[in-house]
Design a protein around this motif. Structure first.
Motif, PDB file in Angstrom:
ATOM      1  N   LEU A 244     -37.746  -8.464  23.301  1.00  0.00           N
ATOM      2  CA  LEU A 244     -36.598  -8.064  22.498  1.00  0.00           C
ATOM      3  C   LEU A 244     -35.435  -7.629  23.368  1.00  0.00           C
ATOM      4  CD1 LEU A 244     -38.415  -5.891  19.789  1.00  0.00           C
ATOM      5  CD2 LEU A 244     -37.887  -8.335  19.711  1.00  0.00           C
ATOM      6  N   GLY A 245     -34.245  -7.815  22.847  1.00  0.00           N
ATOM      7  CA  GLY A 245     -33.057  -7.265  23.467  1.00  0.00           C
ATOM      8  C   GLY A 245     -32.745  -5.904  22.877  1.00  0.00           C
ATOM      9  N   LEU A 246     -31.856  -5.173  23.515  1.00  0.00           N
ATOM     10  CA  LEU A 246     -31.525  -3.824  23.077  1.00  0.00           C
ATOM     11  C   LEU A 246     -30.030  -3.591  23.261  1.00  0.00           C
ATOM     12  CD1 LEU A 246     -32.914  -1.121  22.137  1.00  0.00           C
ATOM     13  CD2 LEU A 246     -32.855  -0.436  24.546  1.00  0.00           C
ATOM     14  N   VAL A 247     -29.398  -3.026  22.236  1.00  0.00           N
ATOM     15  CA  VAL A 247     -28.011  -2.580  22.352  1.00  0.00           C
ATOM     16  C   VAL A 247     -27.943  -1.135  21.891  1.00  0.00           C
ATOM     17  CG1 VAL A 247     -26.887  -4.812  22.147  1.00  0.00           C
ATOM     18  CG2 VAL A 247     -27.472  -3.549  20.074  1.00  0.00           C
ATOM     19  N   TRP A 248     -26.975  -0.403  22.376  1.00  0.00           N
ATOM     20  CA  TRP A 248     -26.861   1.014  22.071  1.00  0.00           C
ATOM     21  C   TRP A 248     -25.399   1.391  21.983  1.00  0.00           C
ATOM     22  CZ3 TRP A 248     -28.655  -1.374  26.364  1.00  0.00           C
ATOM     23  CH2 TRP A 248     -27.900  -1.234  27.547  1.00  0.00           C
ATOM     24  N   ARG A 249     -25.144   2.564  21.436  1.00  0.00           N
ATOM     25  CA  ARG A 249     -23.759   3.019  21.323  1.00  0.00           C
ATOM     26  C   ARG A 249     -23.097   3.045  22.692  1.00  0.00           C
ATOM     27  NH1 ARG A 249     -23.063   7.842  16.878  1.00  0.00           N
ATOM     28  NH2 ARG A 249     -24.513   7.075  15.299  1.00  0.00           N
ATOM     29  N   GLY A 250     -21.906   2.501  22.757  1.00  0.00           N
ATOM     30  CA  GLY A 250     -21.183   2.452  24.020  1.00  0.00           C
ATOM     31  C   GLY A 250     -21.427   1.181  24.807  1.00  0.00           C
ATOM     32  N   ASN A 251     -22.432   0.401  24.420  1.00  0.00           N
ATOM     33  CA  ASN A 251     -22.725  -0.876  25.063  1.00  0.00           C
ATOM     34  C   ASN A 251     -21.659  -1.898  24.656  1.00  0.00           C
ATOM     35  OD1 ASN A 251     -23.993  -3.660  25.038  1.00  0.00           O
ATOM     36  ND2 ASN A 251     -25.633  -2.539  26.037  1.00  0.00           N
TER      37      ASN A 251
ATOM     38  N   SER B 189     -18.320  -3.245  13.920  1.00  0.00           N
ATOM     39  CA  SER B 189     -18.335  -2.648  12.589  1.00  0.00           C
ATOM     40  C   SER B 189     -19.104  -1.335  12.541  1.00  0.00           C
ATOM     41  CB  SER B 189     -18.931  -3.619  11.571  1.00  0.00           C
ATOM     42  OG  SER B 189     -20.239  -4.014  11.963  1.00  0.00           O
ATOM     43  N   LEU B 190     -19.884  -1.025  13.581  1.00  0.00           N
ATOM     44  CA  LEU B 190     -20.643   0.226  13.618  1.00  0.00           C
ATOM     45  C   LEU B 190     -19.985   1.299  14.481  1.00  0.00           C
ATOM     46  CD1 LEU B 190     -24.350  -1.047  13.970  1.00  0.00           C
ATOM     47  CD2 LEU B 190     -22.979  -0.707  11.903  1.00  0.00           C
TER      48      LEU B 190
ATOM     49  N   ALA C  16     -24.542   5.779  11.807  1.00  0.00           N
ATOM     50  CA  ALA C  16     -25.012   4.580  12.508  1.00  0.00           C
ATOM     51  C   ALA C  16     -26.184   4.940  13.414  1.00  0.00           C
ATOM     52  CB  ALA C  16     -23.883   3.982  13.340  1.00  0.00           C
ATOM     53  N   PRO C  17     -27.096   4.010  13.649  1.00  0.00           N
ATOM     54  CA  PRO C  17     -28.222   4.297  14.542  1.00  0.00           C
ATOM     55  C   PRO C  17     -27.759   4.465  15.982  1.00  0.00           C
ATOM     56  CG  PRO C  17     -28.203   1.985  13.918  1.00  0.00           C
ATOM     57  CD  PRO C  17     -27.148   2.652  13.090  1.00  0.00           C
ATOM     58  N   ALA C  18     -28.639   5.020  16.799  1.00  0.00           N
ATOM     59  CA  ALA C  18     -28.326   5.183  18.221  1.00  0.00           C
ATOM     60  C   ALA C  18     -28.525   3.887  18.974  1.00  0.00           C
ATOM     61  CB  ALA C  18     -29.195   6.282  18.828  1.00  0.00           C
ATOM     62  N   VAL C  19     -29.536   3.114  18.567  1.00  0.00           N
ATOM     63  CA  VAL C  19     -29.882   1.874  19.253  1.00  0.00           C
ATOM     64  C   VAL C  19     -30.258   0.821  18.218  1.00  0.00           C
ATOM     65  CG1 VAL C  19     -30.663   3.002  21.377  1.00  0.00           C
ATOM     66  CG2 VAL C  19     -32.285   2.589  19.529  1.00  0.00           C
TER      67      VAL C  19
END
Length: 402
Positions: free
Chosen positions: A115-122, A128-129, A135-138
């Protein structure tokens, strides 16, 4: 040729591209500036606070919405965390000396699951988030994360559609694909699954937002559909970590992402207490327009759609009318200015009112239940973009009705 007939002709005559033209799988965006270890502080916070925020429309802001960054959170003492409203169990997880190690293990499990992963600030975090409350953290994903940058509509509805509902899902999904829109849905049985499948058959782009981990899809019989979505250049997305199984509480939370990630929500068949109506509630909170497909008056699955139309949802009585509301042109046709037509639900509603018949500001304000001043501002914005015009007597028309 009238728009409705043109749409039907395009659906019948659409030629599918050769399978060799499909997007390669797996898709791994090359972003050298992104360091995966940067996700670790966010994983620590996600584990501590729980893998979902925003339990219901209108709920208080999530913990992560207070303005603190990750370093600010990680520097707080137990007493300071309590002052921020963090619960005892959450504080214990956050202050656990093993928290960084557990976050690293979660990152390793993410890689092991493919799986890939994105997070706030990425840089890949969905636009839109960015300012979305709760909104979720990741987010975990498989497939093309850049699919989130395309204009999209969420298609939702009952898990037990009638033949009428199944046909409506087919017609509307095909229309959206032909107009170049991405179809977002929840991988559930019924309307969700039909919307995904029709989009794939038409070689369009579709995004599945799951109420479980991506490696534990629910329902299990849609595991192969998930593979087809990813293999077809689409995206599977979830706020739940590898191994997290669906439960009754995960689906209403998932619905907020369906609403937030789309530019609008289309409901096809919904009973009185359908979960699809929760998605509509989220859409209204996020100022996303909602459309409903009308159904037979005696069908229990028409109740939800008819109710939200009475409460102000936009009527989608055909794929062509939906596309017209969106301002999306079919190939070889000009309709408005694309997705700029519905920067807000109110703008979309104003356009639909004026397409029924030209009208004055006071009458539009009465139907919208808004102040005349607010409606005047809305009309001014639409007029500047060339979508409406005023004539003698202060009567407003849509440009396509001129």
């Amino acid at each position: 040729m009238p728009t409705e007939r043109r749409l039907r002709t395009l659906i019948r005559s659409r030629r599918h591209p050769a399978s060799g033209n499909r997007a390669p799988f797996p898709y791994r965006p090359h972003l050298p500036s992104v360091v995966i270890e940067d996700s670790l502080p966010w994983l620590v916070l996600a584990r501590a606070f729980g893998f979902s925020t925003g339990l219901r429309p209108g709920s208080p802001a999530g913990l992560l919405d207070c303005g603190l960054d990750t370093q600010g959170w990680l520097a707080l003492s137990d007493a300071q965390l309590a002052e921020q409203g963090v619960k005892p169990a959450q504080r214990q997880r956050l202050l656990d000396p093993e928290a960084p190690l557990l976050a690293r293990q979660l990152l390793d499990r993410t890689a092991a699951a493919g799986l890939g992963l994105v997070w706030r600030g990425n840089p890949l975090w969905p636009a839109s988030l960015l300012d979305l409350p709760g909104a979720p953290a990741v987010l975990w994903f498989r497939g093309r994360i850049d699919a989130l940058t395309a204009p999209s509509i969420a298609v939702v509805g009952t898990r037990t559609p009638t033949p009428y509902g199944a046909q409506a899902a087919k017609d509307f999904a095909e229309g959206l694909v032909i107009a170049g829109m991405t179809v977002i849905s929840g991988l559930a049985r019924g309307i969700d699954g039909a919307a995904h499948r029709v989009t794939l058959e038409a070689h369009g782009s579709t995004i599945a937002v799951l109420g479980s981990a991506i490696d534990c899809p629910y329902p299990s019989e849609h595991a192969s559909l998930l593979e087809q979505i990813v293999d077809g250049g689409g995206l599977a997305l979830s706020e739940y970590p590898p191994g997290y199984r669906a439960n009754p509480g995960t689906f209403p939370k998932r619905n907020r992402l369906l609403a937030a990630l789309s530019q609008g929500v289309l409901v096809i068949e919904a009973g009185r207490r359908s979960g699809a109506l929760i998605t509509c509630d989220w859409a209204l909170q996020y100022d996303r327009p909602v459309w409903a497909v009308p159904g037979p008056h005696a069908s229990p699955l028409s109740v939800g759609c008819h109710r939200i139309v009475r409460e102000g949802a936009l009527l989608a009585d055909s794929p062509a009318s939906l596309l017209k509301d969106l301002g999306v042109a079919l190939p070889g046709q000009q309709i408005g200015d694309g997705l700029e037509v519905f920067r807000s639900a109110d703008e979309a509603h104003v356009l639909q009112i004026l397409r029924r018949s030209p009208n004055v500001v006071d009458a539009i304000a009465t139907e919208l239940r808004k102040d005349v001043g607010e409606v005047t501002v809305l009309l001014g914005k639409l007029e500047l973009r060339g979508l409406v015009e005023s004539r003698a007597g202060g009567v407003y028309f849509t440009r396509d009705a001129s």
